[in-house]
Design a protein around this motif. Structure first.
Motif: not given
Length: 282
Positions: A172-176, A232-241, A243-251
Motif C-alpha cells: 500500500n505504500q508503493h502502490m495506489q 497462497v496469499a491471494a491479496p498479495v498476488v493480486a496486488a503484485l500482478s 506492479a511493474d518489475d521495478n516496483t515489485k523489487e522495491k516491495i
C-alpha cells in the motif's frame, strides 16, 4: 441468487482453483499453523462418535479430516467451492487412511442437503469469502439438526495479523490500490466486534459463544515467507500482478527490511489473531 452474488461466487471459485497448487505445496506448513483454530472449532462442537458432520469451505480438508478421526461411528461431509482444493483434500484423506468422509463440491449458499441432516458444522476461514454471509449462515442452520452446533473461525482485525500486513502495508505504500467495493469478500470482512455473532443470531442460532485465538506464524527465513505469500496469499498476488518489475523489487526489499526487524532467534515470527464463534440450533 442475484447476478452480482453469482459473479462473486464464480470469482471466488476461480481464485481458489488457481491457488490450489500453492496450497498443496504448502499444505503441511499451513495446516500446522492453522491447527489451533481447528482445535478450538472441534472443542466448541462437542462431538460424539456417532455424529454426522459437515465441514464447509474445507479447502485441503481441515478440520474435517481431524473431525473424522473423532466421529469414528459417524462421518464427515467435506465441501468446498473449488474442485482443485477438494482434490488436495481427497489426497490428504488417502494419505491419512481416513475413510469415513465424503467430498462434495458445492456452494454454501445453496447446500445440496436435506433439512436437519447434520449433528454439527465446522467452517474454518470461509465466512469472509461467501457472497452472501447471512444466507450462508441460514443455509448452515437449515441443514443442522435441533441441538446441533456450528463453529466458525475468521480473521481478527488487521492490526492483530502482522503475518499478512507485513506485506500488504508495504504494498500500500508503493502502490495506489483501489478500495474494494463495500461488502466485497476479503480477509478482514468479519473482523468487526460482534459481526459474526450477529450473523449467527440472525440465522436463528442460540447460546452463541466467542473466543479469540492468537499466536505466531513461524515462517523461518525471509525468503521462505516471501515464497509462501506469493504461493497462497491471494491479496498479495493480486496486488503484485498490477506492479511493474521495478516496483515489485522495491516491495520485496522493503518487506525483507520489515521482516528482519521482526526476527526472533533467527526465525521470522509474526503475530496472527483470530475469532472463533459457535452457536446452537434451538
Amino acid at each position: 441468487m442475484e447476478a452480482q452474488l453469482e459473479q462473486i461466487r464464480e470469482q471466488q471459485k476461480e481464485t481458489w482453483n488457481k491457488f490450489s497448487s500453492g496450497w498443496r505445496k504448502w499444505d503441511d506448513f499451513t495446516m500446522e499453523w492453522l491447527r489451533p483454530m481447528g482445535t478450538e472449532i472441534i472443542n466448541s462442537l462437542k462431538l460424539k462418535p456417532t455424529d454426522v458432520v459437515l465441514d464447509v469451505a474445507a479447502g485441503t480438508g481441515e478440520p474435517g479430516l481431524t473431525i473424522a478421526t473423532i466421529v469414528t461411528d459417524g462421518k464427515v461431509i467435506i465441501t468446498d467451492l473449488a474442485e482443485g482444493m477438494l482434490d488436495v483434500a481427497r489426497d490428504n484423506a488417502a494419505k491419512k487412511g481416513v475413510t469415513n468422509c465424503e467430498f462434495v463440491r458445492c456452494d454454501v449458499c445453496e447446500l445440496p442437503f436435506d433439512d436437519e441432516t447434520f449433528d454439527a458444522i465446522s467452517c474454518r476461514f470461509g465466512f469472509m469469502f461467501f457472497p452472501d454471509m447471512l444466507l450462508a449462515a441460514k443455509e448452515m442452520a437449515r441443514v443442522l439438526k435441533p441441538g446441533g452446533r456450528i463453529a466458525a473461525a475468521v480473521w481478527g482485525a488487521p492490526n492483530k495479523n502482522f503475518w499478512i500486513m507485513a506485506t500488504m502495508s508495504v504494498i500500500n505504500q508503493h502502490m495506489q490500490l483501489p478500495a474494494p467495493p463495500q461488502g466485497a469478500p476479503g480477509m478482514f470482512r468479519c473482523a468487526a466486534p460482534g459481526f459474526l455473532a450477529d450473523l449467527f443470531a440472525q440465522a436463528g442460532l442460540k447460546n452463541i459463544t466467542k473466543k479469540e485465538v492468537n499466536g505466531k506464524l513461524d515462517s523461518g527465513t525471509t525468503t521462505n515467507y516471501w515464497s509462501f505469500m506469493n504461493d497462497v496469499a491471494a491479496p498479495v498476488v493480486a496486488a503484485l500482478s498490477k506492479a511493474d518489475d521495478n516496483t515489485k523489487e522495491k516491495i520485496r526489499n522493503s518487506v525483507f527490511e520489515v521482516l528482519t526487524q521482526a526476527q526472533s532467534h533467527g526465525s521470522i515470527s509474526l503475530d496472527y489473531g483470530t475469532i472463533i464463534i459457535s452457536g446452537e440450533k434451538g
